[in-house]
Design a protein around this motif. Structure first.
Motif, PDB file in Angstrom:
ATOM      1  N   ASN A 185       0.796  -1.232   0.000  1.00 39.99           N
ATOM      2  CA  ASN A 185       0.000   0.000   0.000  1.00 39.99           C
ATOM      3  C   ASN A 185       0.824   1.274   0.000  1.00 39.99           C
ATOM      4  OD1 ASN A 185      -2.094  -1.744   0.116  1.00 39.99           O
ATOM      5  ND2 ASN A 185      -2.701  -1.249   2.198  1.00 39.99           N
ATOM      6  N   GLU A 186       2.045   1.227  -0.524  1.00 32.78           N
ATOM      7  CA  GLU A 186       2.830   2.450  -0.649  1.00 32.78           C
ATOM      8  C   GLU A 186       3.058   2.701  -2.135  1.00 32.78           C
ATOM      9  OE1 GLU A 186       3.332   4.044   1.997  1.00 32.78           O
ATOM     10  OE2 GLU A 186       3.384   2.608   3.651  1.00 32.78           O
TER      11      GLU A 186
ATOM     12  N   ASP B 238       6.172   4.343  -4.900  1.00 37.64           N
ATOM     13  CA  ASP B 238       7.545   4.805  -5.010  1.00 37.64           C
ATOM     14  C   ASP B 238       7.676   5.738  -6.214  1.00 37.64           C
ATOM     15  OD1 ASP B 238      10.183   5.268  -5.048  1.00 37.64           O
ATOM     16  OD2 ASP B 238      10.799   3.215  -5.533  1.00 37.64           O
TER      17      ASP B 238
ATOM     18  N   ILE C 128       9.342   5.282   6.628  1.00 36.99           N
ATOM     19  CA  ILE C 128       7.935   5.504   6.261  1.00 36.99           C
ATOM     20  C   ILE C 128       7.016   4.809   7.242  1.00 36.99           C
ATOM     21  CG2 ILE C 128       6.212   4.830   4.537  1.00 36.99           C
ATOM     22  CD1 ILE C 128       8.396   5.478   2.416  1.00 36.99           C
ATOM     23  N   HIS C 129       7.404   3.594   7.657  1.00 35.06           N
ATOM     24  CA  HIS C 129       6.534   2.869   8.581  1.00 35.06           C
ATOM     25  C   HIS C 129       6.605   3.456   9.990  1.00 35.06           C
ATOM     26  CE1 HIS C 129       4.363  -0.268  10.565  1.00 35.06           C
ATOM     27  NE2 HIS C 129       5.387  -0.475  11.381  1.00 35.06           N
TER      28      HIS C 129
ATOM     29  N   PRO D 130       3.704   9.713   4.635  1.00 34.91           N
ATOM     30  CA  PRO D 130       3.187   9.298   3.323  1.00 34.91           C
ATOM     31  C   PRO D 130       4.352   8.953   2.398  1.00 34.91           C
ATOM     32  CG  PRO D 130       2.759  11.635   3.724  1.00 34.91           C
ATOM     33  CD  PRO D 130       3.492  11.128   4.912  1.00 34.91           C
ATOM     34  N   SER D 131       4.304   7.744   1.826  1.00 32.16           N
ATOM     35  CA  SER D 131       5.433   7.307   1.009  1.00 32.16           C
ATOM     36  C   SER D 131       5.596   8.191  -0.216  1.00 32.16           C
ATOM     37  CB  SER D 131       5.224   5.859   0.587  1.00 32.16           C
ATOM     38  OG  SER D 131       4.002   5.739  -0.112  1.00 32.16           O
TER      39      SER D 131
ATOM     40  N   LYS E 120       7.567  -4.334   5.628  1.00 32.92           N
ATOM     41  CA  LYS E 120       7.748  -3.132   4.795  1.00 32.92           C
ATOM     42  C   LYS E 120       9.211  -2.968   4.394  1.00 32.92           C
ATOM     43  CE  LYS E 120       3.638  -0.701   5.297  1.00 32.92           C
ATOM     44  NZ  LYS E 120       2.883   0.511   5.344  1.00 32.92           N
TER      45      LYS E 120
END
Lengths: 489, 327
Positions: B77-78, B80, B123-124, B129-130, B219
């Protein structure tokens, strides 16, 4: 397994206030309580996914100091949560693998499929679920069956205790019966369980002992045979006395009709009626169709819906203010003005002065504590943010205000101020539909409808409102879907 | 308990079953690839040959690798947004240090994978927000690439050039490479037991956490894998073009996202398909220039035409998804 004096606080709220609970091996304990009694918080602590602020957890004679999900699994404690915790993008077999770290290596898919299939066959014969089905494709009841079956599968860790939080909420009577029969069989095989349910009949027929919680405390523990439905209900509600001072005995129907609505699940019988100047309470356990009805009324006011009559503009005060209520990047004044943009216009543009004036008048009326209305809304405390949402609705042209349990997590001082304001506005002729899970708030209402499973099951005038009646109607009658009604109005 | 919530078994077969809709969605990337191949064959029959495929699909390999990298990130759910400039950065390292000072080159590339893993952790842990983090990183990678190669140049290591221009008998090299990538990643992500946990993180992270797994670990694993495939993509690209340029991979960010979605993946929910993603990348590579050149569409219009193809395929996918949601 034993809990001693477990406490859990969320801010100033005491979700658990010194709970003692014992589950013997080979026993099934029923846990009941009304909204916010602390059942779910307690279960999260037992499953290791929640933390206790104080108190001791003793399992199998050992006191647990560093309790966690992993530790709970090692000790053979599993939990079926109320919100489903399956991954919808994975297959049934893959979901079974998630809870078993030892299912790996070559052939894990076959092992996992065989494991979950065997357990499903054992608990729910004729379930019609294949381990290769993707969970997202299953009906909600089937998902719940998978979730329950998964909790009872065993690989390398032992299984001693399964916590079932409303396991039958999405099952039909037949599968629910299969499950309860299995729980009894499991107890005979040495697997204890804790059953949380609002179906009091299930609790009484399945459990050995029943624990009743209220306001974060255990108020009664006894063998199931010592309880009957009426005693359970009475214990959950407590014998609190209320002072009905200002129950202005108003006869209904003197003022104009504002809302007439029937919940979607209801084909005939009770409907919700609100007249001008009335405060109408929507009661019952959380999530039983109250919010749905409010949204339907709101939708009907925007564009007509069959079965719902709304005769004036409406405004909604959201309960979950972070997601449905505030605009987090806007100022306080902008957050108040958004429902009244048409009235704030000068020509084609918005007039900052008018917005300011509207916000200022409501700041005084409702007491929003801020040095400057141009500050960001997030600079306010939670209670004051909620006041902004009230100001938004009350400052608008809406004659009907829908409130979706707006006082969640608001301090008592703010609550009392807002109650006064609501009563005052009602006297001036506004109509309120108020969904609330708190008994004290219902006492501000002229008339209360109790919801269960998306339907109105009781219809109580202010004079006949008691907590016991509300609880009585909120919990399912053991003998089927009997409709409990107070005196029809 | 009302009739509304009873456990009616879902329809299992036939036109309206969810399984059928899912099969349609799985077939869509293959169908769109076949359509484009048919169009090319019709416009220019000579292109359908060993030599033709070698030429047309050559650049598809780095795109496929970048798409797989993006897919790993999308699985949890990210998103790049830095993969394109990262590929460019890797290209510059490959064309300079990896050739002149192999040890230094290898260390730098491994370190850059470590940076990717660290981004996943950041990010985690900070709940960032990625999109923002990786957008920022895209400028970092681009800046580093420009520092290394201010103007186009460098040279690919000979072994890499040799590898990328292999001429196996009968089946063109890019086709073999695509099949190996697709099946390898499919096995790792869709068939292994830890792969189920990785995908589950995208489907319902809370469920995974409650089952005792570390979301941080899943992640970090996915971001590290994205870094690995980003490095492979950059190296493959330089092996084909033989020299590097700091802006080499800039278009790859959006191509990679489009490839994942075209291949049947979804932005959230952990629904991805490695085989579909590779097919999506091939489709995009073919639609990008060979098809349009054969159609005599001038280069000025090719980017827009490429976008139009994308919209058509994605619209077909949206229709199928709606059928799935309707059930």
């Amino acid at each position: 397994m034993r809990l001693d004096g477990v406490e859990r606080h969320f801010g100033a709220v005491r979700a658990l206030d010194g709970v003692d609970l014992t589950v013997d091996s080979r026993s099934c304990v029923g846990l009941v309580g009304h909204n916010g009694a602390g059942k779910s918080t307690l279960m999260h602590i037992l499953a290791g996914s929640g933390r206790a602020d104080r108190g001791r957890i003793t399992i199998g004679g050992h006191e647990e100091t560093a309790y966690s999900v992993a530790r709970a699994q090692k000790l053979g404690i599993r939990c079926v949560f109320q919100e489903l915790s399956l991954c919808p993008n994975l297959t049934v077999a893959e979901n079974a693998r998630i809870t078993h770290a030892s299912l790996k290596g070559i052939g894990w898919r076959k092992h996992s499929a065989a494991l979950i299939r065997a357990k499903l066959d054992e608990i729910f014969p004729g379930h019609g679920i294949d381990p290769s089905d993707v969970v997202g494709d299953l009906a909600i009841g089937q998902r719940q069956m998978v979730e329950v079956a998964r909790a009872f599968t065993v690989t390398e860790d032992p299984l001693h205790l399964v916590i079932l939080d409303e396991p039958t909420s999405s099952l039909d009577a037949h599968t629910a019966g299969q499950l309860l029969a299995f729980v009894r069989r499991a107890v005979d095989q040495g697997i204890s369980s804790i059953l949380i349910s609002h179906m009091l009949g299930e609790i009484l027929s399945t459990c050995d002992r029943v624990v009743v919680m209220r306001d974060g405390k255990v108020v009664a523990t006894d063998t199931a045979s010592a309880f009957d439905r009426d005693r359970l209900v009475a214990t959950m509600g407590g014998a609190r006395q209320r002072d009905k001072t200002e129950a202005a005995a108003r006869t209904r129907g003197e003022t104009a009709l504002m809302v007439r609505a029937r919940p979607r699940g209801q084909t005939a019988g009770a409907e919700l009626v609100a007249h001008q100047g009335e405060i109408i309470g929507l009661a019952g356990l959380a999530g039983h169709g109250q919010t749905r009805l409010l949204l339907d009324v709101y939708g009907a006011a925007m564009q007509g819906r069959p079965g719902i009559e709304v005769s004036a503009p409406v405004a909604l005060v959201a309960g979950d203010r972070q997601t449905d209520g505030i605009f987090p990047l806007w100022s306080i004044a902008q957050n108040i003005g958004i429902r009244s943009l048409a009235g704030l216009r000068r020509g084609l543009l918005l007039s900052p002065e008018r917005e300011e004036a509207l916000a200022r008048s409501w700041q005084e009326k409702i007491g929003i504590r801020t040095p400057d209305l141009d500050n960001n809304i997030l600079s306010l405390s939670g209670g004051n943010q909620q006041k902004v949402l009230f100001a938004r609705a009350l400052g608008s042209d809406a004659r009907i205000v829908l409130m979706d349990d707006p006082m969640r997590g608001v301090d008592i001082g703010t609550k009392l101020e807002v109650y006064d304001l609501i009563r005052e506005e009602a006297r001036k002729g506004r109509t309120f539909l108020w969904y609330t899970t708190e008994m004290d708030e219902l006492e501000n209402c002229d008339h209360v409808y109790v919801f269960r499973n998306g339907r109105i099951v009781a219809d109580l005038a202010q004079s006949e409102l008691t907590e016991e009646k509300v609880i009585q109607s909120s919990f399912e009658e053991s003998g089927g879907p009997a409709t409990l009604r107070g005196h029809a109005s | 308990m009302s009739a509304v919530t009873s456990a009616e078994p879902a329809v299992r077969t036939g036109w309206r079953s969810p399984a059928f809709a899912r099969m349609l969605r799985a077939l869509l990337p293959a169908l769109s690839l076949a359509l484009i191949l048919i169009a090319i064959a019709w416009l220019n029959p000579r292109a359908i040959s060993y030599f033709g495929f070698n030429l047309m699909l050559n650049l598809a390999i780095p795109i496929a690798l970048a798409t797989i990298a993006q897919m790993f990130v999308i699985t949890v759910n990210e998103l790049d947004l830095s993969i394109g400039t990262f590929v460019g950065f890797v290209g510059c390292v490959t064309a300079t240090w990896l050739r002149d000072a192999p040890l230094l080159g290898v260390i730098v590339l491994l370190a850059s994978i470590g940076v990717y893993a660290a981004l996943g952790a950041l990010i985690h842990l900070r709940n960032l927000p990625s999109i923002v983090v990786t957008l920022g990183m895209s400028f970092v990678w681009q800046g580093l690439a420009i520092l290394m190669l201010p103007k186009p140049g460098g040279k690919a290591p000979d072994w890499l050039q040799g590898f990328m221009s292999l001429k196996p008998p009968f089946v063109p090299f890019p086709v073999i490479a695509a099949i190996v990538i697709a099946l390898g990643v499919h096995f790792a992500l869709m068939r292994t037991s830890y792969g189920a946990v990785l995908r589950g993180t995208g489907g319902n992270a809370q469920a995974i956490r409650r089952a005792g797994w570390s979301i941080l670990k899943t992640k970090v694993t996915m971001f590290a894998l994205a870094g690995v495939f980003g490095v492979l993509s950059g190296m493959a690209l330089v092996g084909i073009t033989t020299s590097a340029d700091a802006n080499l991979g800039n278009g790859y960010t959006l191509l990679a996202i489009a490839g994942v979605i075209l291949g049947g993946g979804e932005f959230i929910g952990g629904r991805v398909s490695p085989i579909g993603a590779v097919i999506g990348a091939l489709t995009l590579a073919l639609a990008a220039s060979p098809l349009l050149t054969f159609m005599h569409i001038p280069p000025d219009w090719q980017v827009a035409a490429n976008g139009a193809i994308l919209i058509i395929v994605l619209a077909a996918r949206a229709l199928i998804s709606r059928r799935e949601a309707d059930r």
